[in-house]
Design a protein around this motif. Structure first.
Motif, PDB file in Angstrom:
ATOM      1  N   TYR A 218     -18.655  48.559  83.589  1.00  0.00           N
ATOM      2  CA  TYR A 218     -18.298  48.199  82.395  1.00  0.00           C
ATOM      3  C   TYR A 218     -19.366  47.333  81.661  1.00  0.00           C
ATOM      4  O   TYR A 218     -19.625  47.168  80.520  1.00  0.00           O
ATOM      5  CB  TYR A 218     -16.841  47.184  82.395  1.00  0.00           C
ATOM      6  N   ALA A 219     -19.990  46.430  82.520  1.00  0.00           N
ATOM      7  CA  ALA A 219     -20.802  45.535  82.105  1.00  0.00           C
ATOM      8  C   ALA A 219     -22.344  46.154  81.684  1.00  0.00           C
ATOM      9  O   ALA A 219     -22.906  45.635  80.489  1.00  0.00           O
ATOM     10  CB  ALA A 219     -21.371  44.498  82.935  1.00  0.00           C
ATOM     11  N   LYS A 220     -22.273  47.462  81.960  1.00  0.00           N
ATOM     12  CA  LYS A 220     -23.583  48.292  81.770  1.00  0.00           C
ATOM     13  C   LYS A 220     -23.322  49.175  80.494  1.00  0.00           C
ATOM     14  O   LYS A 220     -24.216  49.509  79.846  1.00  0.00           O
ATOM     15  CB  LYS A 220     -24.254  48.919  82.650  1.00  0.00           C
ATOM     16  N   CYS A 221     -21.992  49.610  80.261  1.00  0.00           N
ATOM     17  CA  CYS A 221     -21.611  50.496  79.217  1.00  0.00           C
ATOM     18  C   CYS A 221     -21.752  49.905  77.817  1.00  0.00           C
ATOM     19  O   CYS A 221     -21.612  48.570  77.580  1.00  0.00           O
ATOM     20  CB  CYS A 221     -20.371  51.217  79.498  1.00  0.00           C
ATOM     21  N   PRO A 222     -21.991  50.758  76.759  1.00  0.00           N
ATOM     22  CA  PRO A 222     -22.217  50.188  75.243  1.00  0.00           C
ATOM     23  C   PRO A 222     -20.859  49.512  74.939  1.00  0.00           C
ATOM     24  O   PRO A 222     -21.005  48.235  74.225  1.00  0.00           O
ATOM     25  CB  PRO A 222     -22.284  51.349  74.494  1.00  0.00           C
ATOM     26  N   VAL A 223     -19.679  49.905  75.258  1.00  0.00           N
ATOM     27  CA  VAL A 223     -18.434  49.351  74.689  1.00  0.00           C
ATOM     28  C   VAL A 223     -18.215  47.863  75.389  1.00  0.00           C
ATOM     29  O   VAL A 223     -17.762  46.828  74.867  1.00  0.00           O
ATOM     30  CB  VAL A 223     -17.377  50.205  74.882  1.00  0.00           C
ATOM     31  N   GLY A 224     -18.663  47.844  76.815  1.00  0.00           N
ATOM     32  CA  GLY A 224     -18.561  46.911  77.622  1.00  0.00           C
ATOM     33  C   GLY A 224     -19.592  45.598  77.136  1.00  0.00           C
ATOM     34  O   GLY A 224     -19.067  44.453  76.911  1.00  0.00           O
ATOM     35  N   ARG A 225     -20.724  45.924  76.857  1.00  0.00           N
ATOM     36  CA  ARG A 225     -21.711  45.095  76.372  1.00  0.00           C
ATOM     37  C   ARG A 225     -21.390  44.418  75.033  1.00  0.00           C
ATOM     38  O   ARG A 225     -21.363  43.286  74.925  1.00  0.00           O
ATOM     39  CB  ARG A 225     -22.967  45.741  76.165  1.00  0.00           C
TER      40      ARG A 225
END
Length: 233
Positions: A218-225
């Motif tokens: 999650y920390a690496k995906c666009p929505v997570g960021r």
């Protein structure tokens, strides 16, 4: 086999679809944080898992012998009034699936009650009136009550809502302590840094599931960021 699963789940609130096409599995030992904007269906999902909301489509299932009776639940806001005439021990004991005032409890029930008080570090408050406690102490009591109901799965709906940052910083390590003891956690949270610090998995809802996977992913995906940078979406 997973403990809890949803397959193509749709849920509505007041006639409006708030969760759509949700498929996920929660395994024993997971710590799942459910995040998303206000109105994205997080609390409705939790109520559906408890059997308090019926799906409009799809289904929820349980594995490994788990039933809804084996799930402990801590709602976002306590239903106990500030003048509720009960001691801390009576409130926690109500998690044992019976009246807190019934006169007899089994040896195992008494042991679970004592264990819950000790783990949440409130045994010294056992005879204090619930309404006389601070907000942080009340949250510990309500966590202990949920823990009294189960040694397997806890559903926590924003357990630090309305608490100041100092108390919030104390509550999250206690939840992590429960997780480390072997309890599977499903928690709704708007405190994103804490969610990322402790959670093993993240479910991000925005009507449809935007993301479901590990916290690291999650920390690496666009929505997570984007969500992490915004703090609360």
């Amino acid at each position: 086999m997973a403990l809890i699963g949803c397959h193509d789940l749709n849920l509505s609130y007041e006639g409006k679809t708030v969760v759509e096409h949700l498929t996920m599995e929660v395994n024993a030992g997971d710590y799942l944080c459910i995040v998303g904007e206000n109105g994205s269906g997080k609390s409705t999902l939790m109520k559906a898992l408890l059997g308090l909301k019926k799906p409009t489509a799809g289904h929820i299932w349980f594995g490994q012998g788990l039933t809804r009776a084996g799930i402990g639940y801590m709602p976002q806001q306590s239903t106990l009034g500030q003048d509720f005439p009960a001691t801390v021990q009576e409130v926690v004991r109500s998690g044992l699936r019976g009246s807190p005032f019934r006169p007899f409890f089994t040896k195992a029930e008494k042991a679970r009650l004592q264990h819950s008080l000790e783990v949440l570090e409130i045994e010294h408050l056992a005879r204090r009136p619930f309404h006389a406690l601070s907000g942080g102490q009340q949250q510990r009591v309500l966590l202990a009550r949920a823990m009294c109901a189960t040694d397997r799965v806890l559903l926590l709906d924003e357990p630090v809502a309305g608490l100041d940052p100092t108390i919030t910083a104390q509550i999250y390590p206690l939840i992590d302590k429960l997780h480390q003891s072997g309890i599977t956690i499903l928690m709704i949270s708007h405190v994103i840094p804490a969610a990322m610090k402790y959670a093993t998995h993240i479910l991000h809802l925005n009507r449809e599931p935007v993301f479901f996977g590990t916290a690291a992913e999650y920390a690496k995906c666009p929505v997570g960021r984007r969500f992490l940078e915004g703090g609360n979406g």
